[in-house]
Design an enzyme around this catalytic site. Structure first.
Site, PDB file in Angstrom:
ATOM      1  N   GLU A 322       0.805  -1.218   0.000  1.00  0.00           N
ATOM      2  CA  GLU A 322       0.000   0.000   0.000  1.00  0.00           C
ATOM      3  C   GLU A 322       0.842   1.275   0.000  1.00  0.00           C
ATOM      4  OE1 GLU A 322      -2.898  -0.346   3.104  1.00  0.00           O
ATOM      5  OE2 GLU A 322      -3.769  -2.165   2.259  1.00  0.00           O
ATOM      6  N   ASN A 365       2.163  -4.797  -3.331  1.00  0.00           N
ATOM      7  CA  ASN A 365       0.747  -5.119  -3.117  1.00  0.00           C
ATOM      8  C   ASN A 365      -0.036  -3.847  -2.817  1.00  0.00           C
ATOM      9  OD1 ASN A 365      -1.376  -7.121  -2.710  1.00  0.00           O
ATOM     10  ND2 ASN A 365      -1.275  -6.617  -0.531  1.00  0.00           N
ATOM     11  N   HIS A 400     -10.481  -6.157  -2.583  1.00  0.00           N
ATOM     12  CA  HIS A 400     -11.554  -6.026  -1.594  1.00  0.00           C
ATOM     13  C   HIS A 400     -12.705  -5.319  -2.308  1.00  0.00           C
ATOM     14  CE1 HIS A 400      -9.083  -7.404   1.696  1.00  0.00           C
ATOM     15  NE2 HIS A 400      -8.166  -6.494   1.445  1.00  0.00           N
ATOM     16  N   GLU A 429      -5.953 -10.542  -1.718  1.00  0.00           N
ATOM     17  CA  GLU A 429      -6.779 -10.386  -0.512  1.00  0.00           C
ATOM     18  C   GLU A 429      -8.256 -10.315  -0.865  1.00  0.00           C
ATOM     19  OE1 GLU A 429      -5.473  -7.157   1.964  1.00  0.00           O
ATOM     20  OE2 GLU A 429      -3.367  -7.486   1.501  1.00  0.00           O
ATOM     21  N   ASP A 431     -12.149 -10.482  -1.200  1.00  0.00           N
ATOM     22  CA  ASP A 431     -13.428 -10.782  -0.562  1.00  0.00           C
ATOM     23  C   ASP A 431     -14.490  -9.945  -1.249  1.00  0.00           C
ATOM     24  OD1 ASP A 431     -12.766  -8.284   0.637  1.00  0.00           O
ATOM     25  OD2 ASP A 431     -12.110  -9.255   2.461  1.00  0.00           O
TER      26      ASP A 431
END
Length: 632
Positions: A322, A365, A400, A429, A431
């Site tokens: 990030e 990432n 996300h 990651e 979801d």
């Protein structure tokens, strides 16, 4: 990750505070919770509770949540002081307990927290169960969360503390219960056997490696990512003092099961201890040559120790996490890392990681890389670094997302953007939230949202397979809906973003990945209504329940009346979010002034306390506004 998700390795945390977790199981088949702990303070004693220091605990009748007694906590000189209870002989490793406590200040207001202290080999660790929750002297507030002990311990106590003040407070009606685990489904295809274009993994804590969770993990996933156990605060909490007590058991589990490991993460602006950014004079670092040299030295030392500790056991690392802020002209996040060192912290991190791990895949990432400005800023950075010879092997897209965002087209553009760079791409990651905005909150996942979610998983995995030559890994940020960071981000509410539900059963989302032809919508009620009835806590002679009414039609309700009949002699003694009347076995619940309007696809939930003798069977028939409903 996009934001802090401090899930301790040995805990399984659900939104805190939150209403009881619900699952789409029938009222008859849904396991009844078993209560293992009750403290109601009605006998005039402290019932085994003790202070964590020299504070004073005493039974009180000044205020009470239920009955006439509560526990008074006074004489506190620090916020961490509060009531605690030994649960070492009560809690069983691998069992997920729902812990609930009602809290009220004696005067004023504060935030209260519910936590667990555990010790192994004399070393203490603290696991948050319910985070900061506003409490006042004007009424009782419930702190509720789920906790799973995943390691052997010699000391285990639950406790309540406050965030800011040291004033007196009360607790009452403390319970701990668990739902008997359902066996995992062994007669369905394993995700890792169906999706063979790339390994599919899950982010884990220690709770995902034991009992049924461990079985589910081993059956379906080819890789694991320790969600928090490898971050700086977990591995080097104080300078040059390294500890791997959180991560080692996870890596050992993966090795024993032949499961690959993704390391997350060596450098991040969050979950980095404050000491890292203090200069030699103890003051916050600034952009001086001395501070830059010190910070880069700490970074190199950290990577050489943490990455070197695991060596080839971890084949992929999120080296930096990030670093992009597309609102900045240069696209770079203004973290302390950047303000002190510029891009040199990224260069150093990748250079040192390559020296320590010559065979590993090294990733950068970030989140929201499907947004054009974020994507383009990351592309420019990776292009520059690779031109300089910095060994960036891989771009990680967190993904996300939610049931309505982003589009497949935007996601395809994200993946296509990085193809010319020749880097690996990984979904790191993923979801899929059932919510489309912070203003939504459902007591249970609506059937239409779960259906939308299944189609999102279907479409995204189909897209990923199109890019099988570029994508080398897809990781879901969690194993099942009982443990997801989205329960507390961006607001506290129960989310359901993964392939398996809170009792580890396959959802439509699972079929969206494994076999989209089997995606099914929950059958609507014959009259446009559906009811979910659950017992959420039980004790001798009494229980707590929850009943949800869902409008499965298209016409909004302006009010609702729910009826059912008890068959075991149960009596409703208190109800909230509605008004109740009971005549014999017949129970009638009507809406309040604020929850009577239920749009098509919406729902309303009421909770209640009840008494029972001999048995507590769930009702099998319900009506809303005089019409029979489907029982979920």
């Amino acid at each position: 990750m996009r934001a802090l998700a401090r899930l301790a390795v040995t805990t399984l945390l659900v939104a805190a505070p939150l209403t009881a977790v619900t699952a789409a199981a029938s009222a008859v088949a849904d396991p009844t919770p078993i209560t293992v702990l009750t403290s109601d303070f009605e006998d005039g004693t402290v019932q085994g509770w003790a202070g964590r220091s020299a504070e004073t605990l005493a039974p009180s009748t000044t205020v009470a949540h239920g009955g006439t007694g509560s526990l008074s906590v006074s004489g506190r000189t620090a916020t961490w002081q509060g009531p605690s209870l030994d649960v070492l002989d009560t809690f069983v490793k691998g069992t997920a307990y729902t812990i609930s406590v009602w809290v009220r200040t004696a005067s004023g207001s504060d935030n209260a927290r519910l936590s667990v202290e555990r010790r192994t080999g004399g070393v203490a660790a603290y696991d948050q169960v319910a985070g900061n929750t506003a409490v006042t002297s004007g009424g009782w507030t419930n702190l509720t969360g789920r906790y799973t002990l995943a390691t052997d311990v010699e000391f285990l106590r639950i406790y309540v503390e406050t965030a800011s003040t040291t004033g007196a407070f009360f607790i009452d009606d403390v319970t701990a219960s668990y739902v008997p685990a359902l066996p995992i489904q062994t007669d369905i295809p394993s995700v890792k056997d169906v999706v063979t274009e790339f390994p599919v993994g899950a982010a884990i804590t220690g709770a995902e490696t034991v009992t049924e969770h461990g079985q589910l993990l081993a059956k379906h996933f080819a890789s694991v990512t320790p969600g928090n156990a490898l971050k700086w605060d977990a591995t080097e909490p104080s300078e040059n003092t390294f500890t791997y007590t959180q991560a080692d058991p996870l890596i050992a589990w993966a090795k024993a099961h032949g499961t690959a490991v993704r390391g997350h993460t060596l450098v991040w602006h969050n979950q980095t201890p404050a000491w890292v950014f203090l200069g030699a004079d103890g003051q916050p670092m600034t952009a001086t040559a001395e501070d830059k040299e010190l910070l880069l030295g700490r970074l190199e030392n950290h990577i050489r120790n943490v990455a070197g500790h695991y060596g080839d056991d971890i084949g992929v690392w999120d080296v930096v996490n990030e670093v992009i802020d597309e609102s900045q002209a240069d696209g770079m996040r203004r973290s302390t890392w950047f303000t002190v060192t510029g891009l040199d912290y990224i260069r150093t991190a990748f250079r040192v990681a390559r020296e320590v791990l010559p065979a590993a895949t090294l990733c950068i990432n970030d989140y929201n890389t499907n947004v054009a400005a974020k994507r383009d800023a990351l592309f420019a950075l990776v292009s520059q670094l690779r031109t300089e010879g910095v060994p960036v092997d891989c771009v990680g897209h967190q993904m996300h997302i939610n049931v309505s965002w982003p589009s497949v087209a935007d996601t395809r553009a994200m993946l296509q953007k990085f193809v010319p760079l020749g880097v690996e791409q990984q979904i790191t990651e993923m979801d899929v939230s059932i919510y489309t905005g912070s203003g939504e909150s459902f007591p249970a996942p609506p059937a239409d949202r779960l259906l939308q979610q299944a189609y999102v998983y279907r479409d995204m995995f189909a897209l990923f397979r199109e890019f099988a030559g570029e994508i080398t890994s897809v990781t879901l940020w969690g194993l099942a809906d009982d443990n997801t960071w989205l329960d507390t981000f961006p607001v506290t509410r129960k989310d359901a973003p993964l392939l398996f539900d809170t009792v580890l059963q396959a959802k439509s989302a699972y079929w969206g990945v494994v076999d989209p032809s089997k995606i099914e919508q929950t059958p609507p009620g014959t009259s446009g209504c559906a009811v979910t009835y659950r017992v959420t806590g039980s004790w001798t002679g009494g229980f707590q329940g929850e009943v949800k009414v869902a409008n499965t039609g298209t016409t909004a309700w302006t009010g609702w009346t729910l009826t059912w009949a008890f068959t075991g002699g149960q009596t409703v003694t208190q109800l909230w979010n509605g008004t109740v009347a009971q005549s014999g076995t017949a129970v009638t619940v009507t809406n309040t002034s604020w929850n009577g309007a239920v749009a098509g696809g919406g729902s309303a939930t009421a909770g209640f306390l009840g008494s029972w003798t001999g048995g507590n069977p769930a009702p099998t028939a319900f009506t809303v506004n005089g019409t029979a409903c489907t029982v979920l």
